[in-house]
Write an enzyme that holds these catalytic residues in place. Structure first.
Site, PDB file in Angstrom:
ATOM      1  N   ASN A   1       0.858  -1.182   0.000  1.00 49.22           N
ATOM      2  CA  ASN A   1       0.000   0.000   0.000  1.00 49.22           C
ATOM      3  C   ASN A   1       0.899   1.239   0.000  1.00 49.22           C
ATOM      4  O   ASN A   1       1.536   1.551   1.000  1.00 49.22           O
ATOM      5  CB  ASN A   1      -0.903  -0.010   1.238  1.00 49.22           C
TER       6      ASN A   1
ATOM      7  N   LYS B   1       0.087   4.339  -0.192  1.00 43.11           N
ATOM      8  CA  LYS B   1      -0.521   5.507   0.450  1.00 43.11           C
ATOM      9  C   LYS B   1      -0.285   6.755  -0.421  1.00 43.11           C
ATOM     10  O   LYS B   1      -0.240   6.646  -1.648  1.00 43.11           O
ATOM     11  CB  LYS B   1      -0.010   5.650   1.878  1.00 43.11           C
TER      12      LYS B   1
ATOM     13  N   GLU C   1      -5.072  -5.363  10.665  1.00 38.14           N
ATOM     14  CA  GLU C   1      -4.086  -4.321  10.930  1.00 38.14           C
ATOM     15  C   GLU C   1      -4.327  -3.711  12.307  1.00 38.14           C
ATOM     16  O   GLU C   1      -5.201  -2.864  12.469  1.00 38.14           O
ATOM     17  CB  GLU C   1      -4.131  -3.245   9.839  1.00 38.14           C
TER      18      GLU C   1
END
Length: 252
Positions: free
Chosen positions: A9, A11, A168
């Protein structure tokens, strides 16, 4: 047999030139090395088409970092499931802790997004996890139970088998803290048991559950060795080719 997955990821990082460089590096690595897991990336949505063009043989899954709960309409700045499908995105991350924290997303929102993604043939990576306060107060099992049930348990057995789950722990994202391999296994087993109770063990055993809390090259192998941990949703380490490929090698 469920898939082993390493997903990066990105971001809100990398300008267009930097993103292309990283994609080309990953493409070269994939072409020149034996890989024992599925590899996914979630770059900023601006770069999805570029990523699909670079990974022409689909050897890397390309995901959006989020998608709208709406099909279309006056929702400025949003990206729909249909839009993602039309550029051949592989899927979308749904319910990331940062979306929950900064944008007020709930599991009801996630439920609608997961359904829309599946309707368009996209793979949802559904994220759940507890805060530090919830962990310290012993609420983590109940929090995970509620999140999983609200977001996913309106799906059919065939639908939920197409979902990837990423646990997570919010307290271990970007903090340098990491749940121990035993803590990760404990929650992953809990999630799988919830699915088994609802849909049966056979369905539960087909679903990949990733760990998403500060996975790094030096801890990936131990975390991934746990029986209910099927890979990782990687943050910062996904932005450096050496670190990301070292995590991929943890499945060697």
């Amino acid at each position: 047999m469920r898939k082993k997955i390493v997903a990066g990821n990105w971001k809100m990082n990398k300008n267009y030139t930097e993103a292309q460089e990283l994609m080309h590096e990953l493409d070269r690595y994939k072409k020149n090395n034996a890989i024992n897991c599925e590899v996914y990336i979630a770059p900023p949505s601006l770069y999805i088409t570029t990523a699909k063009n670079i990974f022409l043989n689909d050897n890397v899954g390309v995901f959006a970092q989020d998608m709208s709960e709406h099909t279309s309409g006056a929702y400025t700045g949003e990206i729909s499931a249909d839009m993602l499908a039309s550029v051949n995105a592989t899927g979308a991350i749904i319910g990331h802790s940062e979306r929950r924290q900064y944008h007020g997303e709930t599991d009801s929102h996630c439920n609608r997004k997961v359904k829309l993604a599946l309707d368009k043939g996209l793979v949802p990576i559904y994220c759940n996890g507890e805060t530090l306060e919830q962990r310290k107060s012993g609420q983590h099992f109940e929090v995970i139970k509620n999140q999983t049930e609200v977001a996913l348990f309106t799906l059919s057995a065939e639908e939920i088998k197409k979902v990837v789950i990423a646990y997570e722990p919010v307290w271990a994202i970007g903090t340098g803290e990491t749940a121990s391999p035993e803590q990760a296994q404990e929650i992953h087993a809990h999630i799988r048991s919830l699915i088994a109770a609802k849909y049966g063990q056979e369905v539960a055993d087909e679903i990949s559950i990733l760990y998403g809390g500060s996975v790094k090259p030096d801890n990936a192998k131990e975390i991934f060795s746990k029986p209910d941990v099927d890979g990782g949703l990687i943050g910062g380490a996904a932005l450096k080719i050496e670190d990301f490929t070292a995590i991929i090698k943890a499945f060697d």
